[in-house]
Scaffold this motif. Structure first.
Motif, PDB file in Angstrom:
ATOM      1  N   ALA A   1       0.831  -1.209   0.000  1.00 22.83           N
ATOM      2  CA  ALA A   1       0.000   0.000   0.000  1.00 22.83           C
ATOM      3  C   ALA A   1       0.864   1.257   0.000  1.00 22.83           C
ATOM      4  O   ALA A   1       0.585   2.225  -0.732  1.00 22.83           O
ATOM      5  N   GLU A   2       1.926   1.253   0.777  1.00 21.28           N
ATOM      6  CA  GLU A   2       2.820   2.407   0.813  1.00 21.28           C
ATOM      7  C   GLU A   2       3.571   2.563  -0.504  1.00 21.28           C
ATOM      8  O   GLU A   2       3.802   3.686  -0.974  1.00 21.28           O
ATOM      9  N   ALA A   3       3.942   1.453  -1.092  1.00 22.77           N
ATOM     10  CA  ALA A   3       4.667   1.506  -2.364  1.00 22.77           C
ATOM     11  C   ALA A   3       3.800   2.110  -3.463  1.00 22.77           C
ATOM     12  O   ALA A   3       4.270   2.923  -4.273  1.00 22.77           O
ATOM     13  N   ARG A   4       2.528   1.724  -3.472  1.00 25.52           N
ATOM     14  CA  ARG A   4       1.634   2.258  -4.508  1.00 25.52           C
ATOM     15  C   ARG A   4       1.417   3.758  -4.330  1.00 25.52           C
ATOM     16  O   ARG A   4       1.247   4.481  -5.309  1.00 25.52           O
ATOM     17  N   ALA A   5       1.432   4.197  -3.090  1.00 27.68           N
ATOM     18  CA  ALA A   5       1.260   5.633  -2.839  1.00 27.68           C
ATOM     19  C   ALA A   5       2.511   6.428  -3.199  1.00 27.68           C
ATOM     20  O   ALA A   5       2.425   7.593  -3.604  1.00 27.68           O
ATOM     21  N   ALA A   6       3.671   5.791  -3.086  1.00 26.80           N
ATOM     22  CA  ALA A   6       4.931   6.525  -3.246  1.00 26.80           C
ATOM     23  C   ALA A   6       5.493   6.487  -4.657  1.00 26.80           C
ATOM     24  O   ALA A   6       6.187   7.419  -5.078  1.00 26.80           O
ATOM     25  N   TYR A   7       5.200   5.407  -5.404  1.00 27.76           N
ATOM     26  CA  TYR A   7       5.906   5.196  -6.675  1.00 27.76           C
ATOM     27  C   TYR A   7       4.961   5.052  -7.857  1.00 27.76           C
ATOM     28  O   TYR A   7       3.857   4.499  -7.746  1.00 27.76           O
ATOM     29  N   ALA A   8       5.429   5.545  -8.993  1.00 30.00           N
ATOM     30  CA  ALA A   8       4.748   5.352 -10.271  1.00 30.00           C
ATOM     31  C   ALA A   8       5.678   4.518 -11.157  1.00 30.00           C
ATOM     32  O   ALA A   8       6.561   5.055 -11.832  1.00 30.00           O
ATOM     33  N   PRO A   9       5.501   3.212 -11.139  1.00 32.85           N
ATOM     34  CA  PRO A   9       6.431   2.363 -11.886  1.00 32.85           C
ATOM     35  C   PRO A   9       6.083   2.277 -13.367  1.00 32.85           C
ATOM     36  O   PRO A   9       4.906   2.272 -13.748  1.00 32.85           O
TER      37      PRO A   9
END
Length: 446
Positions: A46-54
């Motif tokens: 969840a934090e990764a999706r909020a922080a990064y645009a891969p």
């Protein structure tokens, strides 16, 4: 793309991430963020999706993501000799079959085709780095580099002439040339690879010690593989091979000592004190009846214990999942302790400890920020790995290499849903068949 999101190359989301460091930790529903081949973060999904645009997102809802496995002792051109002469003692196997065949086939083409077959097998088994020990290291390194596979390439030294070099001076001249040709390479490192104490002179060992220090590279050496080897050295020099290496100044933190089935408590203590790494090759040692490495004693003493398959001619595979399982079980039997060499340590021995042996622990071997994204995804939803109570135990004691679905090296996908990326599988198979026919004819007339 959400406002303020950081653009990265790749986000891998997994049901479990096993980072290896910290030790024995399993993270649930975590993601690994990768950019320019490097791990930039490990955090909850969840934090990764909020922080990064891969640019690319991989969702692995049924998988454990582990560091790419590190095979710390290989002779990978010898994949082409797999199964040639089975069920024979070490010296009969070597002197009557392997060496005579090698003498007729060894050369750049044999080495290139054997390494390519090995890379295909290793990738399909989750291995992303090999510590290589064979002739024609120039060809070996070039092949690994072309295929985008990470390796430490051994610079061979042995006292008799081979197709690679004819004299002691030529072995060292060519070693220096090959080292220089890969200096600074992103994927290929080098190590000196003197064959064994019984095939290398004191003079050569002294030169290796000086050059290894100057070039800042490891020394990758078979030693104490069999009781016979130890007794022969004692007869010749009055010393055990390890004692001889100590006198020559080679017992230090550069030494990658392979096999080590015959060890005294004093030798184990010396390994711990000096920082020697020991590579345990349990299946090769079992198959050739070479003896048992005291892996748990070494671990308890604080020695860095890594795992290798050895070559396919004596194992007969490059399956690091099988090797982890055998290493763990054998250590329990040898030490008479069911708690010995537990699953978390076996996984560490097959990843971070191998990296440490090669001096690569700052780059690979664990899933940590700043390290290269060498990763393997293992599907654990198969019936053979159900029910699942403990991820590390399942990986070591129940998982087969066929459950590896995806592999990355330096962030580049090398295996995608079991399909090898950018490798000519049909060509590899055809060349392997041609070598089989040639080698079988040689061995039949040998």
């Amino acid at each position: 793309m959400s406002p303020g999101s950081t653009v990265i190359d790749l986000l891998i989301e997994a049901r479990w991430v096993v980072p290896v460091e910290p030790h024995a930790v399993v993270l649930e529903n975590h993601a690994v963020a990768v950019d320019q081949g490097v791990i930039v973060a490990l955090l909850p999904i969840a934090e990764a999706r909020a922080a990064y645009a891969p640019r690319e997102r991989i969702e692995l809802g049924e998988h454990a993501l582990i560091p790419g496995l590190v095979n710390t002792h290989t002779h990978n051109p010898m994949t082409l000799l797999r199964g040639l002469a089975d069920d024979l003692p070490l010296m009969v196997w070597l002197q009557q079959h392997i060496w005579p065949v090698e003498g007729q086939v060894i050369g750049p083409e044999f080495v290139r085709d054997g390494v390519e077959l090995a890379v295909a097998e290793m990738l399909r088994g989750g291995t992303t780095c090999a510590n290589e020990n064979y002739f024609f290291p120039d060809v070996i390194g070039a092949t690994y580099r072309r295929l985008g596979f990470r390796a430490t390439v051994g610079l061979p030294v042995i006292e008799f002439p081979t197709a690679w070099a004819k004299s002691q001076d030529e072995y060292f001249e060519r070693a220096t040339e090959v080292h220089d040709s890969f200096r600074g390479d992103a994927l290929i490192a080098t190590a000196f690879a003197p064959h064994a104490p019984y095939t290398v002179s004191d003079q050569s060992f002294e030169r290796i010690r000086v050059l290894a220090d100057q070039l800042d590279i490891p020394v990758h050496l078979h030693t104490h593989e069999t009781a016979h080897e130890v007794e022969e050295e004692k007869r010749k020099s009055g010393l055990r091979p390890f004692q001889r290496l100590q006198q020559l100044g080679l017992v230090n933190d550069r030494l990658i000592a392979v096999h080590m089935t015959q060890l005294t408590d004093g030798e184990i203590a010396a390994c711990a004190e000096t920082g020697v790494s020991v590579v345990h090759c349990p299946e090769s040692n079992l198959k050739l009846a070479s003896g048992f490495c005291p892996a748990e004693k070494l671990r308890l003493a604080g020695v860095n214990v890594a795992i290798g398959t050895d070559g396919c001619a004596s194992n007969n595979d490059l399956d690091m999942f099988g090797e982890m399982r055998t290493a763990a079980m054998l250590a329990k039997a040898v030490s008479n302790d069911a708690a010995a060499f537990d699953a978390a340590y076996a996984l560490r021995a097959a990843t971070l400890n191998g990296a440490r042996a090669m001096g690569l622990e700052g780059k690979i071997g664990s899933i940590e920020r700043g390290k290269q994204a060498d990763l393997a995804a293992v599907r654990l939803s198969d019936l053979e790995t159900q029910p699942l109570f403990h991820v590390a135990s399942q990986l070591v004691y129940a998982t087969g290499r066929h459950q590896v679905t995806d592999v990355w090296i330096a962030g580049r996908r090398k295996l995608a849903d079991r399909i090898l990326v950018d490798m000519d599988v049909d060509g590899i198979r055809a060349r392997t068949h041609a070598w089989r026919d040639r080698i079988a004819a040689i061995d039949a007339h040998g």
